[in-house]
Scaffold this active site. Structure first.
Site, mmCIF file in Angstrom:
data_model
loop_
_atom_site.group_PDB
_atom_site.id
_atom_site.type_symbol
_atom_site.label_atom_id
_atom_site.label_comp_id
_atom_site.label_asym_id
_atom_site.label_seq_id
_atom_site.Cartn_x
_atom_site.Cartn_y
_atom_site.Cartn_z
ATOM 1 N N ASP A 229 47.148 53.220 -9.805
ATOM 2 C CA ASP A 229 48.500 53.291 -9.322
ATOM 3 C C ASP A 229 49.044 54.853 -9.299
ATOM 4 O O ASP A 229 49.217 55.030 -10.634
ATOM 5 C CB ASP A 229 49.347 52.247 -9.624
ATOM 6 N N GLY A 255 44.050 50.506 -6.895
ATOM 7 C CA GLY A 255 45.074 51.288 -6.992
ATOM 8 C C GLY A 255 46.478 50.369 -6.869
ATOM 9 O O GLY A 255 46.582 49.334 -7.308
ATOM 10 N N HIS A 256 47.709 50.964 -6.063
ATOM 11 C CA HIS A 256 49.020 50.327 -6.142
ATOM 12 C C HIS A 256 48.673 49.164 -5.301
ATOM 13 O O HIS A 256 49.419 48.014 -5.767
ATOM 14 C CB HIS A 256 49.796 51.566 -5.229
ATOM 15 N N PHE A 257 48.228 49.112 -4.341
ATOM 16 C CA PHE A 257 48.121 47.790 -3.446
ATOM 17 C C PHE A 257 46.779 46.908 -3.898
ATOM 18 O O PHE A 257 45.745 46.712 -3.353
ATOM 19 C CB PHE A 257 47.935 48.022 -1.920
#
Length: 277
Positions: A229, A255-257
């Site tokens: 992230d 990552g973030h999602f």
């Protein structure tokens, strides 16, 4: 014969605001509340709902100014979002839930939880920050920003796409439908998101209060965190263990999602975490 569970797409009036929400599952099963993040809406959970709808009673609202919910002409703050979500939950009589918080959904959810700790039976935290340890230089940049035009620049397509792909192990595994749909809503409704960017500093100011809630109430907690992230760093995931030493922590190579690459992993962790009733 097995009865198939369908997702329902509903609207609930909250003080004159039409709040859109997705609902699925048997009301007799454990309740799961999904709170979405920026720049998305409840559609970010569509695949997760399909995975979990036979095991849980799932509700996922769109925040005002996002997705299919109304966009009233007013200043947008995280206090306003949380107040609307609180009233929405009362209106549909949905309490006693495990709360899944992600990104902007975390400051909304923690505001609700600190006001109504009796509503929250458990927490699932997925890249939802509550500690300064987790704030990257990128995050500090928008927290400190007070310029609306700078905030407007963060709503560009290249930034939306970057947020989905940065830190993933295989960018080709992330559908372009994700950032394209989010960008559609951003282009339609920029001002609420600009207001929320400019209000994000209010969340950092509340971190000590949320941490005290975690220490005092010790909700059972599952942490699933995409460690690539670019906004909320891995130390932010580990920081929860200071106040919740019994929390289950799972760092994922994405990552973030995180749901985009690790949907099946996270769904399995949720099923293992929430006991059947």
């Amino acid at each position: 014969m097995t009865t198939k569970t369908h997702v329902k797409y509903r609207q609930q009036d909250v003080d004159g605001i039409s709040v859109f929400y997705r609902e699925a599952g048997d009301p007799r099963k454990p309740k799961l509340l999904l709170l979405h993040g920026f720049p998305s809406a409840s559609h970010q959970y569509a695949r997760l709902i399909e995975e979990l709808k036979d095991d849980f009673h799932v509700v996922a609202p769109d925040h005002p100014g996002s997705g299919h919910s109304d966009t009233p002409d007013r200043p947008y703050t995280f206090d306003f979002l949380a107040d609307t979500v609180e009233k929405f939950l009362r209106a549909i009589d949905f309490t006693g839930f495990t709360m899944y918080v992600f990104d902007f959904g975390a400051p909304v959810g923690f505001r609700v939880a600190t006001k109504h700790p009796e509503w929250v039976k458990g927490l699932i935290v997925q890249n939802g920050n509550a500690y300064e340890d987790g704030l990257s230089d990128v995050a500090w940049g928008f927290i400190r920003n007070r310029d609306p035009e700078t905030a407007r620049g963060m709503l560009a397509l290249e930034y939306t796409k970057w947020g989905y792909l940065e830190g993933t192990r295989d960018p080709e595994a992330v559908s372009p439908d994700t950032w394209t749909l989010d960008q559609h809503y951003l282009d339609l409704r920029q001002q609420p998101q600009i207001d929320l960017f400019l209000d994000y500093h209010s969340n950092v100011a509340q971190y000590p209060r949320w941490q005290a809630y975690l220490r005092d109430h010790r909700p059972p907690t599952l942490i699933t965190w995409g460690k690539g992230d670019p906004f909320f760093l891995e130390p932010g995931a580990r920081a929860y263990l200071r106040d919740l030493p019994d929390a289950r922590l799972h760092l994922l190579d994405t990552g973030h999602f995180a749901l985009e690459e690790d949907l099946a992993v996270i769904a399995a962790l949720i099923r293992d975490f929430i006991p059947a009733e």
